[in-house]
Write a protein that holds these residues in place. Structure first.
Motif, short mmCIF file in Angstrom:
data_model
loop_
_atom_site.label_atom_id
_atom_site.label_comp_id
_atom_site.label_asym_id
_atom_site.label_seq_id
_atom_site.Cartn_x
_atom_site.Cartn_y
_atom_site.Cartn_z
N VAL A 1 3.57 -10.38 -7.20
CA VAL A 1 3.30 -9.75 -5.90
C VAL A 1 3.16 -8.26 -6.18
O VAL A 1 4.05 -7.66 -6.79
CB VAL A 1 4.48 -10.00 -4.92
N TYR B 1 1.65 -2.16 -3.52
CA TYR B 1 0.54 -1.19 -3.50
C TYR B 1 1.02 0.23 -3.24
O TYR B 1 0.24 1.18 -3.36
CB TYR B 1 -0.54 -1.61 -2.49
N ASP B 2 2.29 0.40 -2.87
CA ASP B 2 2.82 1.76 -2.78
C ASP B 2 2.92 2.37 -4.17
O ASP B 2 2.89 3.57 -4.35
CB ASP B 2 4.22 1.74 -2.16
N LYS C 1 -10.44 -3.17 -6.19
CA LYS C 1 -8.99 -3.02 -6.08
C LYS C 1 -8.32 -4.25 -6.68
O LYS C 1 -8.73 -5.38 -6.40
CB LYS C 1 -8.62 -2.87 -4.60
N MET D 1 6.00 -7.39 -8.80
CA MET D 1 7.28 -8.06 -8.50
C MET D 1 7.12 -9.57 -8.64
O MET D 1 6.04 -10.11 -8.41
CB MET D 1 7.68 -7.78 -7.05
N GLY E 1 12.10 -7.09 -6.74
CA GLY E 1 11.80 -6.38 -5.49
C GLY E 1 12.83 -5.33 -5.14
O GLY E 1 12.69 -4.61 -4.16
N CYS F 1 8.08 -17.13 -0.04
CA CYS F 1 7.20 -16.95 -1.21
C CYS F 1 6.11 -18.01 -1.19
O CYS F 1 4.93 -17.72 -1.41
CB CYS F 1 7.99 -17.08 -2.50
N MET G 1 4.97 -19.69 1.33
CA MET G 1 4.03 -19.46 2.43
C MET G 1 3.06 -18.35 2.08
O MET G 1 1.88 -18.40 2.41
CB MET G 1 4.78 -19.11 3.70
N SER G 2 3.56 -17.32 1.40
CA SER G 2 2.70 -16.21 1.02
C SER G 2 1.66 -16.69 0.02
O SER G 2 0.47 -16.35 0.11
CB SER G 2 3.54 -15.08 0.44
N PHE H 1 14.90 -8.87 -0.92
CA PHE H 1 14.67 -7.42 -0.93
C PHE H 1 13.52 -7.02 0.01
O PHE H 1 12.44 -7.62 -0.04
CB PHE H 1 14.38 -6.94 -2.35
N ARG I 1 11.39 -4.69 -0.11
CA ARG I 1 10.13 -4.37 -0.80
C ARG I 1 9.36 -5.65 -1.10
O ARG I 1 8.14 -5.72 -0.94
CB ARG I 1 10.45 -3.60 -2.10
N ALA I 2 10.08 -6.68 -1.55
CA ALA I 2 9.42 -7.95 -1.86
C ALA I 2 8.86 -8.58 -0.59
O ALA I 2 7.71 -9.04 -0.54
CB ALA I 2 10.41 -8.90 -2.53
N LYS J 1 8.07 -7.17 2.26
CA LYS J 1 6.94 -6.39 2.80
C LYS J 1 5.62 -6.82 2.14
O LYS J 1 4.63 -7.09 2.80
CB LYS J 1 7.19 -4.90 2.53
N TRP J 2 5.64 -6.91 0.81
CA TRP J 2 4.38 -7.18 0.11
C TRP J 2 4.03 -8.66 0.04
O TRP J 2 2.87 -9.03 -0.17
CB TRP J 2 4.37 -6.50 -1.28
N LEU J 3 5.03 -9.52 0.25
CA LEU J 3 4.72 -10.96 0.37
C LEU J 3 3.90 -11.20 1.64
O LEU J 3 2.93 -11.95 1.64
CB LEU J 3 6.01 -11.80 0.43
N PRO K 1 10.23 -0.39 3.08
CA PRO K 1 9.99 0.85 2.34
C PRO K 1 8.69 1.50 2.77
O PRO K 1 7.70 0.82 3.01
CB PRO K 1 9.92 0.38 0.89
N LYS K 2 8.77 2.83 2.90
CA LYS K 2 7.55 3.54 3.28
C LYS K 2 6.92 4.08 2.00
O LYS K 2 7.62 4.56 1.12
CB LYS K 2 7.88 4.71 4.20
N GLY K 3 5.64 3.99 1.90
CA GLY K 3 5.00 4.48 0.69
C GLY K 3 3.60 4.94 0.98
O GLY K 3 3.22 5.06 2.13
N ALA L 1 0.82 3.44 0.52
CA ALA L 1 -0.10 2.44 1.07
C ALA L 1 0.54 1.74 2.25
O ALA L 1 1.74 1.52 2.27
CB ALA L 1 -0.43 1.41 -0.01
N ASP M 1 -3.25 -2.30 3.61
CA ASP M 1 -4.14 -1.87 2.51
C ASP M 1 -4.23 -2.89 1.39
O ASP M 1 -5.01 -2.72 0.46
CB ASP M 1 -3.65 -0.55 1.90
N ALA M 2 -3.42 -3.93 1.45
CA ALA M 2 -3.53 -4.96 0.42
C ALA M 2 -4.94 -5.52 0.50
O ALA M 2 -5.46 -5.74 1.58
CB ALA M 2 -2.52 -6.07 0.68
#
Ligand code: SF4
Ligand code: SF4
Lengths: 286, 136
Positions: free
Chosen positions: A119, A122-123, A147, A173, A184, B44, B46-47, B69, B71-72, B74-76, B116-118, B120, B124-125
């Motif tokens: 996973v 992208y940050d 990308k 991750m 993560g 996971c 489902m993602s 977590f 972060r995990a 969010k991106w999943l 987490p703020k970053g 992207a 943006d994925a």
């Protein structure tokens, strides 16, 4: 069928009007049994209607008064809705009846594949294409905008976190990995340094693992092409793979399932070319 | 009247990374309560499927998610084209928090957004374009 084309069966545990709510222990047992079979369950609020679901069949469970489910329909006709009266059922029987209902639909049986795949955060990702150039199994690719993205997550080798170690930004991750930051957890500076140290698993072997394997293969071909000792070659490969396994905690069975050195080379070149092409496109468009 | 955050519970079915006693105790508390909630076997999974249900779960307003977590998670969601609301999601980590802490956070009326703020945004994925011919 690709993972992404499969439909799933979604369960709604209905305890509203026209039904007899479950006792808390029975509800917990039923939920647990269904989750362990891989189903997603919505516990509808007393007055709530079953939640809408896409690309899935909906099965509404309830202790319906008089055995009769309430009227419900999907106005858009997108979702197939079924009802199952569970009055007097224990958790095992509920799970069984749901499994039988699933078998009658096109919904996929869950749990046939351990969800292990990268996973991308992208940050952190800088689109450097290291992962794309590294992976031998075609897991990564790029979108129209060049990308990086995970394209074939079911090609990923279960329990192998190798690509997360080549990422210079610790942006990859595996949420089911045991330790941070790969699982993560927050990436700290010390993690980043540690990750960097581990980055090049091939460095362990004094250079690029692919060129090392190529050299071995070339040597083997030139010196022993006629009377090549297959056993010896295999032993050598095993030895070097054990080293890799120890360094990057890559499961031995993953390493052992790698293709022949020649095939590794072919795939490595292909992956590298993909990465380079993506980088070149990036430059052109920026 | 503001709608309380929805609750999503992840059973992390296909790995032993969330302690069994924590996830069981949290699920038990949810089942004993009168609240509506969504329970999924494995986010996971489902993602990986890009399950459209993730969109429904991400889009319906504020949400509290008992999983792992932030972060995990969010991106999943982002990987399934179902970005979570940046300021409308609180992820409670069953890998490191106790069952009591997780349950208290789930049932508290207050939402503490913690994705987490970053640089992207999850949106943006890149959009997914699976390749047809994949190496094996
Ligand atoms: S190696 Fe890491 S930073 Fe580079 S493209 Fe892959 S995920 Fe992004
Ligand atoms: S999101 Fe986290 S808790 Fe849920 S299945 Fe994945 S690793 Fe487990």
């Amino acid at each position: 069928m690709s993972l992404q084309d499969q439909t799933t069966l979604r369960i709604v545990l209905y305890e509203g009007d026209g039904s007899q709510p479950l006792e808390a222990p029975g509800r917990f047992a039923a939920m647990t049994a269904l989750l362990e079979k891989g189903f997603a369950v919505t516990r509808a609020a007393a007055a709530g209607a079953p939640a809408r679901a896409d690309r899935s069949s909906l099965l509404v469970l309830g202790q319906f008064i008089g055995g009769k489910p309430p009227q419900a329909e999907d106005a858009a006709g997108e979702v197939s809705i079924r009802f199952q009266d569970i009055t007097g059922f224990d958790a095992a029987r509920i799970a069984e009846s749901v499994e039988s209902a699933r078998a009658l639909t096109s919904a996929v049986k869950q749990g046939d594949w351990k969800p292990w795949f990268p996973v991308i955060d992208y940050d952190r990702c800088t689109n450097c294409m290291q992962c794309l150039s590294f992976c031998l199994f075609g897991v990564y690719g790029v979108d129209d905008g060049q990308k990086i993205q995970v394209q074939n997550n079911d090609n990923c080798k279960t329990n192998c976190p190798a690509c997360s170690r080549v990422c210079p930004e610790a942006a990859i991750m595996f949420p089911k990995y045991k330790a941070g930051p790969i699982n993560g957890d927050v990436v700290s500076d010390s993690d980043l340094n540690r990750e960097k140290m581990k980055v090049d698993i091939s460095a362990l072997l004094g250079g690029d693992v692919y060129s090392m394997l190529r050299e071995r293969s070339e040597k083997a071909q030139s010196r022993f092409s006629k009377e090549r000792d297959a056993d010896k070659a295999l032993k050598e490969r095993q030895k070097c793979l054990v080293k890799l396994a120890q360094a990057g905690d890559i499961p031995a069975e993953v390493l052992m399932s790698l293709p022949s050195p020649d095939e590794i080379m072919r795939r490595a070149e292909e992956a590298k070319a993909k990465g380079q092409a993506a980088l070149a496109m990036q430059k052109q468009t920026s | 009247m503001t709608t309380p955050p929805r609750i999503l519970y992840c059973h992390c079915n296909y790995a032993q990374v969330v302690p069994k006693e924590v996830k069981e105790a949290v699920l038990k508390k949810l089942c004993e309560s009168g609240v509506a909630f969504e329970a999924v076997a494995d986010l996971c999974e489902m993602s990986a499927r890009r399950d459209p249900a993730l969109q429904r779960l991400a889009e319906g307003g504020t949400v509290k998610i008992a999983a792992c977590f932030p972060r995990a998670v969010k991106w999943l969601f982002a990987a399934a084209q179902a970005p979570l609301p940046a300021d409308g999601a609180e992820v409670i980590n069953m890998r490191v928090q106790t069952a009591e802490e997780v349950s208290a956070a789930l049932f508290s009326e207050e939402l503490k957004p913690n994705l987490p703020k970053g640089k992207a945004a999850p949106a943006d994925a890149p959009s997914v374009q699976p390749e047809t011919a994949a190496a094996t």
